[in-house]
Design a protein around this motif. Sequence first.
Motif, PDB file in Angstrom:
ATOM      1  N   VAL A  85      33.338  27.974  42.832  1.00  0.00           N
ATOM      2  CA  VAL A  85      33.173  29.327  43.367  1.00  0.00           C
ATOM      3  C   VAL A  85      34.133  29.478  44.538  1.00  0.00           C
ATOM      4  O   VAL A  85      34.189  28.615  45.427  1.00  0.00           O
ATOM      5  N   LEU A  86      34.900  30.558  44.534  1.00  0.00           N
ATOM      6  CA  LEU A  86      35.814  30.868  45.623  1.00  0.00           C
ATOM      7  C   LEU A  86      35.095  31.711  46.674  1.00  0.00           C
ATOM      8  O   LEU A  86      34.411  32.677  46.334  1.00  0.00           O
ATOM      9  N   PHE A 118      41.761  23.988  40.039  1.00  0.00           N
ATOM     10  CA  PHE A 118      41.420  25.401  39.880  1.00  0.00           C
ATOM     11  C   PHE A 118      42.455  26.240  40.628  1.00  0.00           C
ATOM     12  O   PHE A 118      42.690  26.047  41.824  1.00  0.00           O
ATOM     13  N   LYS A 119      43.088  27.172  39.907  1.00  0.00           N
ATOM     14  CA  LYS A 119      44.162  27.990  40.468  1.00  0.00           C
ATOM     15  C   LYS A 119      43.655  29.383  40.842  1.00  0.00           C
ATOM     16  O   LYS A 119      42.943  30.026  40.063  1.00  0.00           O
ATOM     17  N   THR A 129      32.386  36.324  47.521  1.00  0.00           N
ATOM     18  CA  THR A 129      32.456  35.197  46.582  1.00  0.00           C
ATOM     19  C   THR A 129      32.962  35.679  45.231  1.00  0.00           C
ATOM     20  O   THR A 129      32.773  36.833  44.836  1.00  0.00           O
ATOM     21  N   SER A 130      33.584  34.761  44.525  1.00  0.00           N
ATOM     22  CA  SER A 130      34.090  35.060  43.180  1.00  0.00           C
ATOM     23  C   SER A 130      33.027  34.717  42.149  1.00  0.00           C
ATOM     24  O   SER A 130      32.064  33.997  42.440  1.00  0.00           O
ATOM     25  N   LEU A 159      38.224  38.895  44.078  1.00  0.00           N
ATOM     26  CA  LEU A 159      38.300  37.437  44.102  1.00  0.00           C
ATOM     27  C   LEU A 159      38.118  36.903  42.694  1.00  0.00           C
ATOM     28  O   LEU A 159      37.216  37.331  41.973  1.00  0.00           O
ATOM     29  N   ALA A 160      38.960  35.951  42.327  1.00  0.00           N
ATOM     30  CA  ALA A 160      38.850  35.376  40.982  1.00  0.00           C
ATOM     31  C   ALA A 160      39.546  34.034  40.942  1.00  0.00           C
ATOM     32  O   ALA A 160      40.565  33.823  41.608  1.00  0.00           O
TER      33      ALA A 160
END
Length: 626
Positions: free
Chosen positions: A402-403, A347-348, A413-414, A330-331
């Motif tokens: 945070v993703l 945010f992409k 989570t990223s 994840l990022a």
Amino acid sequence: MLEDKELKSLNLSSVEDPAKIKWTQLLGFRNTYTCRNAYGSKMLVSSYECIMRDTNYQFCEVCRLQGYKRMSQLVKDAELYVATPEVKEYTGAYSSPSDFTDLETSSYYTYTSNRSGRLLSGNGKSRFNTDMNGKKIELRTVVQNVSDKQARQIRFKMWIRHSDGSVATDSSGNPLQTTQTFDIPVWNDKANFWPIGALDHIKSDFNSGLKSCSLIYQIPSDAQLLNGDTVAFQVLDENGNILADDNTETQRYTTVSIQYKFEDGTEIPNTAGGTFTVPYGTKLGLTPAKSLYGYEFVKADGLNEPIVSDGTVVTYYYKNKAAPEEKPALAIDKASISLESSITMNFKVPKSSLSSYDDFYMTFKCNGKEEKATQYKQNGDYYVFSYKGINPQLMNDEVTAVLHAKKGNEEYTSPEKALSVKEYAYTLLDRYSSDEYSKLRTLLVDLLNYGAMAQKYVGYKTDNLVNSELTAVQKSWGSNGAEKFKNISDLNYKTISSPTAQWNTCGLVLNNSIMLRAKFSAKDVENKTVEIAFRNTKFTYDKNDFVNNGDGTYYVYCNELFAHELSDKLLLTVYENGVPCSNTMLFSVESYASVIQQSSAYKGTALDDLTQAMMRYGKSAAAYRT
């Protein structure tokens, strides 16, 4: 019997008798009125406004019909062609062939003007009013059977609908509604109409399989009509399927694309996908194949949600049996900002990093507050999550994203991605410092100066102004501020007779964003709306959006402007039941800034500094876009 040349032409005629011209069934329907192709010409067209005569127009009804007949020869399962129906007040005008004998262009425009004044459907829907008691209305369309074997049948249903969806009644409680059934003959001449493989149309009978359908209804003199009533209708086939209704004409459409991918986002070989058109708001309930070339179906993106944006993509994901299952890391890949009345940070996230997860969302933290974002946009190979509402005085403050993604019962989570408008702006200033980026440099410096003036205006972290780290060279890139702003404001820019609502003032609220605040007076706001129009955009506000001042005046607020639109002309009008009831006010954000700039009372104040910085920022944003 029609002459041979009359049978050969798809959309032209030389027959001046309206009772004998081939499109006589269509006369008086929408913009169908026979006229000369040009002054003095013997060639006749069914409408002066058609793309086949002038590319500034759309296809006329005759060309639409003939085009559909042609396409029906090339595709399977084509059934009935139903032209977009229309409802008009029926006065007897333009109802018989003798009303169409004058073939000059001026008579065509006399006809279209008369039609517009009677139109009760499409963009004329709101013309229906409480004065319609005792008057006649007509529902009309043209139907073409594309079968040469089976006759068809359609049914009209028409009723008067209150704004709450209920059916209007007369004084005895009888519903104001009517129906009528029409028999549609077979297309006996289908074999002669441009058969498959033929290079051109040879000749055919225009009226074969064609039916003009008209339902005339007289509204009772004791009809209990209300403001906001409209004429509703449906056109149904013999099986009850709705072929058209009163929303068909104004229905918006968009395209949906289907694509097939592996879980890692790569294309599945030998799958072309496809694109089709659907109405806005459609929920796609498609069922994907459980197996495709031996690959097992995993999930689908874009199904079972109302389609509310252009370019929707539905993606079916399948498991690649040859590859071991892995969870991509994840990022959050990239971040950028959008310059609106308040600033939006985007945010992409690469789509490929989320292909093996069941669900995902993003959280944002700023100033101790946390927000959860489950909505996102798709941009190529990225999902884009947006944090909106970064007010200009907050450009120093970091937004931390945070993703989050779920797989079964586990959540992942990223790493955090933190960014401030200040950091973003200074990074771009360092990266694009050469003269070829002069417009971008000016925009970024003006943005920082605007943020600093907003800090001073609201008293927020004034010991750490966002522009304090600009070098002398970078400061020189900003706008010089010498321009005199223009005041174009006019409370009565466009006038109407006997307005029942009046504009009082218009200004800005600048505490958190660039928010327009307009004040009008009216006896009440029932059935009233305010329309704010600029460029090709319109925003409509109703009574639930108004702020009642308790003295017969009301405020309406708008914060929809982008930075480059601060000098744009804004037109504000109050409507009642869709009809203007006030004069139209002209305003611009620059007009407000001009008043502050030219007032000695505000000279050198924080408001003066803020509005001047705001306008320099707006003008450099407009210059950058050009």
